[in-house]
Structure formats: C-alpha cells, structure tokens
Write an enzyme that holds these catalytic residues in place. Structure first.
Site, short mmCIF file in Angstrom:
data_model
loop_
_atom_site.label_atom_id
_atom_site.label_comp_id
_atom_site.label_asym_id
_atom_site.label_seq_id
_atom_site.Cartn_x
_atom_site.Cartn_y
_atom_site.Cartn_z
N HIS A 114 0.90 -11.29 8.43
CA HIS A 114 1.53 -10.20 7.67
C HIS A 114 2.45 -9.41 8.58
CE1 HIS A 114 -1.56 -11.03 4.61
NE2 HIS A 114 -0.69 -10.52 3.79
N LYS A 125 0.78 -3.80 9.02
CA LYS A 125 -0.43 -3.94 8.18
C LYS A 125 -1.65 -3.85 9.09
CE LYS A 125 -2.65 -6.95 4.74
NZ LYS A 125 -2.83 -5.99 3.63
N GLY A 148 -6.99 -8.79 2.40
CA GLY A 148 -8.04 -8.92 1.40
C GLY A 148 -8.09 -10.34 0.86
N1 LIG Z 1 -2.77 -8.13 -4.96
C1 LIG Z 1 -1.62 -8.44 -4.39
O1 LIG Z 1 -1.06 -9.52 -4.64
C2 LIG Z 1 -0.98 -7.48 -3.46
C3 LIG Z 1 -1.63 -6.34 -3.11
N2 LIG Z 1 -1.04 -5.44 -2.32
C4 LIG Z 1 -1.80 -4.22 -2.08
O2 LIG Z 1 -1.17 -3.16 -2.82
C5 LIG Z 1 -1.38 -1.94 -2.13
C6 LIG Z 1 -0.03 -1.30 -1.89
O3 LIG Z 1 0.68 -2.12 -1.00
P1 LIG Z 1 2.13 -1.64 -0.51
O4 LIG Z 1 3.02 -1.44 -1.68
O5 LIG Z 1 2.56 -2.57 0.56
O6 LIG Z 1 1.77 -0.22 0.15
P2 LIG Z 1 2.71 1.07 0.25
O7 LIG Z 1 1.99 2.00 1.14
O8 LIG Z 1 4.11 0.67 0.55
O9 LIG Z 1 2.73 1.66 -1.24
C7 LIG Z 1 1.61 2.28 -1.82
C8 LIG Z 1 2.19 3.45 -2.64
O10 LIG Z 1 1.16 3.97 -3.46
C9 LIG Z 1 1.14 5.37 -3.32
N3 LIG Z 1 -0.24 5.82 -3.55
C10 LIG Z 1 -1.31 5.66 -2.75
N4 LIG Z 1 -2.40 6.19 -3.33
C11 LIG Z 1 -1.99 6.68 -4.53
C12 LIG Z 1 -2.64 7.34 -5.60
N5 LIG Z 1 -3.95 7.63 -5.55
N6 LIG Z 1 -1.91 7.69 -6.70
C13 LIG Z 1 -0.58 7.43 -6.74
N7 LIG Z 1 0.10 6.80 -5.76
C14 LIG Z 1 -0.62 6.44 -4.67
C15 LIG Z 1 1.62 5.66 -1.91
O11 LIG Z 1 2.15 6.94 -1.82
C16 LIG Z 1 2.69 4.58 -1.75
O12 LIG Z 1 3.94 5.02 -2.25
C17 LIG Z 1 -2.16 -2.31 -0.87
O13 LIG Z 1 -3.55 -2.23 -1.18
C18 LIG Z 1 -1.83 -3.77 -0.66
O14 LIG Z 1 -2.81 -4.49 0.07
C19 LIG Z 1 0.22 -5.58 -1.82
C20 LIG Z 1 0.90 -6.72 -2.11
C21 LIG Z 1 0.35 -7.76 -2.94
O1 LIG Z 2 -0.43 -5.55 2.16
C1 LIG Z 2 0.26 -6.47 1.65
O2 LIG Z 2 1.51 -6.50 1.58
C2 LIG Z 2 -0.47 -7.61 1.06
N1 LIG Z 2 -1.75 -7.47 0.92
C3 LIG Z 2 -2.56 -8.39 0.24
C4 LIG Z 2 -3.78 -8.73 1.10
O3 LIG Z 2 -4.18 -7.82 1.89
O4 LIG Z 2 -4.32 -9.82 0.91
C5 LIG Z 2 -1.88 -9.59 -0.35
C6 LIG Z 2 -0.56 -9.95 0.19
O5 LIG Z 2 -0.76 -10.90 1.23
C7 LIG Z 2 0.28 -8.82 0.68
#
Ligand SMILES: NC(=O)C1=CN([C@@H]2O[C@H](COP(=O)(O)OP(=O)(O)OC[C@H]3O[C@@H](n4cnc5c(N)ncnc54)[C@H](O)[C@@H]3O)[C@@H](O)[C@H]2O)C=CC1
Ligand SMILES: O=C(O)C1=N[C@H](C(=O)O)C[C@H](O)C1
Length: 259
Positions: free
Chosen positions: A158, A162, A167
């Site tokens: 990543h 990160k 996860g």
């Molecule tokens: N399931 C999947 O396929 C993926 C999951 N993720 C996960 O998604 C989450 C976000 O990832 P990113 O966008 O890279 O992080 P990021 O930090 O760029 O964005 C998260 C956003 O959510 C906001 N935020 C945090 N807590 C909040 C709350 N309680 N209420 C409203 N807004 C809130 C933050 O201010 C930030 O703008 C992480 O847990 C990441 O691991 C990321 C990419 C893919």
């Molecule tokens: O933080 C991310 O961006 C991502 N998080 C997820 C993880 O923690 O598995 C999925 C994806 O790889 C991107």
C-alpha cells in the site's frame, strides 16, 4: 438506487465520481467531518456535469436521523473510519436504509454492533469491496482445499502513509487459517492496493494476485454490491455471499477442459 456516502476522503471522492457516472445509482449526498464545502455539490467539486444532487454536508449539520428523514436514501456507503458507524448506524436501521460499510479495520466491538444492526436492516461489510479481490479469496479457499500441504504467504502493498496492516490481508490470512502476524507488508510511494497469495507447491508456485490500479475500482465494487443487495432480506452479507451465486456456470460448458 438513491445512495449517500459517509467520508469524502481519498476513496470517498473516487467512489463518488464512479457513482455519479453510473445510471444505476443517484448520489444524494456525502457527509464529511469538516464544514469545508458545506452545501456545495460533489459534481461541482469534481467539475463534472451531473443532474444528481450530491450535496456535501458536514456531520455537525444534521443528526443522521434528520439526514435520512430530509434526504432519504436506499443505501448508505461508509468510507469514513471506525467512528462513522456511531453517527449513522442506528438511524439507518430505524429508516430501513441498507448499510454498506467498507471500513477495513474494525475493532471486534464495532463489528459486533454491525452484526446487531443487521437484525434490523440489510448490512454488508467488506474490507475490500473490489470484485477482483473477493474472487481471489474464493479461489484461494478452493486451492487450499485441493492442496492443503502447500506453503502459503500473504503479501500486501500500500501507499507509504498507510499505518495499519491491510484489513484485506487479515481477512485472507484468517480465511486460510494463518496468523495475521505472518502477513508481509510493503509500504511505498502511492501504491493504491496490491494483495498476493503465494502457494508454494513442491515443484510449482501459484500466485493469486490482485492490484487496485486506482481508487475508482472500489466504486465499481460498490456498484456491484448495491445492485446485488437489491431485494435481499435483512441480514449480514459479505461480498463473497454476493459472488458465490455466479460460480454456478450455466450450460454444458465449452471450456478447453473438455478437450
Ligand atoms: N473496503 C474497501 O475496498 C476499501 C476500504 N478503504 C477504507 O476506507 C476508509 C477510508 O479510506 P481513505 O479514503 O483512504 O481514508 P481518508 O482518511 O482519505 O478518508 C476518510 C475520510 O472520512 C472522514 N471521516 C472519518 N471519520 C468520520 C466520521 N465519523 N464521520 C464523517 N467523516 C469521517 C475523514 O475526515 C476523511 O475525510 C479506511 O478505513 C480504508 O481502509 C479504503 C479503500 C478501499
Ligand atoms: O486504506 C486503503 O486505501 C485500503 N484499505 C483496504 C485494506 O486495508 O484492506 C483495502 C484496499 O487495499 C485499500
């Protein structure tokens, strides 16, 4: 399908752009932590033409109950953080809104809370919402059943910032009966997300590898998820639950395997 996004960060923005382009969803709003851009629209922010409202709200502006009452959606999509569920979980269940959580690293207590909410509404949780990685996970389970004697390694790569082990990699490791401590992590540059499951046979190696090229990949996964959750009864679902029905190949099959 009317949808709202919680979290407008790196991934929330990319997913919003995919949802705006899709005719299957109508982006009603996004909720973010800060008041910046409040009442602007996502299409305006992204600089795209769209008839969809995509209104930007801060979580301070409305309670989630008020949000769901005034701007109803069929599904709420969470790309915020572990704390996001606290804001919208109960209200979503009260309003019968489907919850699609993409938060990758939940504490056990929060995961239990999500399961509890699935008694009252449709809930889907996927730490990696791409179709590709969930296909890989099913394939890895099949291969491990065929060849339980192989050495297995899980490698995840990543972006530099990160902090936590992915996860996705933890789910892969647990699914294959491995210790999460055995996961190999690479942090470099702006890598979006790479996961590899290496099966070391005595005289051959099988590598199941998935790479998210851009964060829009997660938007495609969301589209698949909301499409396949339509009409589902209340309950807790994973992406695997939605993918498995597609594994029943139709017809007599015309693959090379028939010789
Ligand atoms: N399931 C999947 O396929 C993926 C999951 N993720 C996960 O998604 C989450 C976000 O990832 P990113 O966008 O890279 O992080 P990021 O930090 O760029 O964005 C998260 C956003 O959510 C906001 N935020 C945090 N807590 C909040 C709350 N309680 N209420 C409203 N807004 C809130 C933050 O201010 C930030 O703008 C992480 O847990 C990441 O691991 C990321 C990419 C893919
Ligand atoms: O933080 C991310 O961006 C991502 N998080 C997820 C993880 O923690 O598995 C999925 C994806 O790889 C991107």
């Amino acid at each position: 399908m009317n949808v709202g996004i919680i979290g407008f960060g790196k991934t929330g923005k990319a997913v919003a752009s995919v949802l705006l382009e899709s005719k299957k969803t109508k982006l009603q709003w996004v909720v973010r932590r800060s008041r910046l851009l409040e009442h602007r629209s996502v299409p305006e922010f992204l600089g795209v033409e769209s008839a969809e409202p995509g209104c930007i709200h801060s979580k301070e502006e409305f309670s989630a109950d008020e949000l769901f009452s005034r701007f109803p959606v069929d599904a709420v999509i969470d790309f915020s953080s572990e704390s996001g569920l606290e804001y919208y979980g109960d209200a979503a269940a009260d309003h019968g809104v489907t919850i699609v959580s993409a938060i990758s690293n939940y504490q056990k207590t929060t995961l239990r809370r999500l399961h509890k909410l699935s008694k009252r509404t449709v809930v889907m949780h996927s730490p990696n919402i791409t179709v590709g990685i969930n296909f890989l996970l099913i394939a890895a389970k099949i291969l491990k059943t065929i060849a339980p004697y192989t050495d297995i390694e899980v490698i995840e790569e990543h972006f530099k910032m990160k902090k936590e082990v992915s996860g996705t990699a933890k789910i892969i490791a647990r699914t294959l009966g491995m210790e999460v401590e055995s996961i190999k992590s690479v942090r470099a540059g702006g890598i979006i997300g790479v996961h590899e499951i290496l099966f070391g046979f005595p005289y051959q190696t099988v590598r199941l590898k998935h790479e998210s090229i851009t964060r829009e990949a997660f938007g495609n996964g969301i589209l698949f998820a909301v499409e396949n959750l339509k009409g589902k009864p209340k309950g807790f679902y994973s992406m695997e639950d939605l993918l498995l029905p597609y594994f029943k190949l139709q017809g007599s099959g015309s693959g090379w395997a028939e010789g």
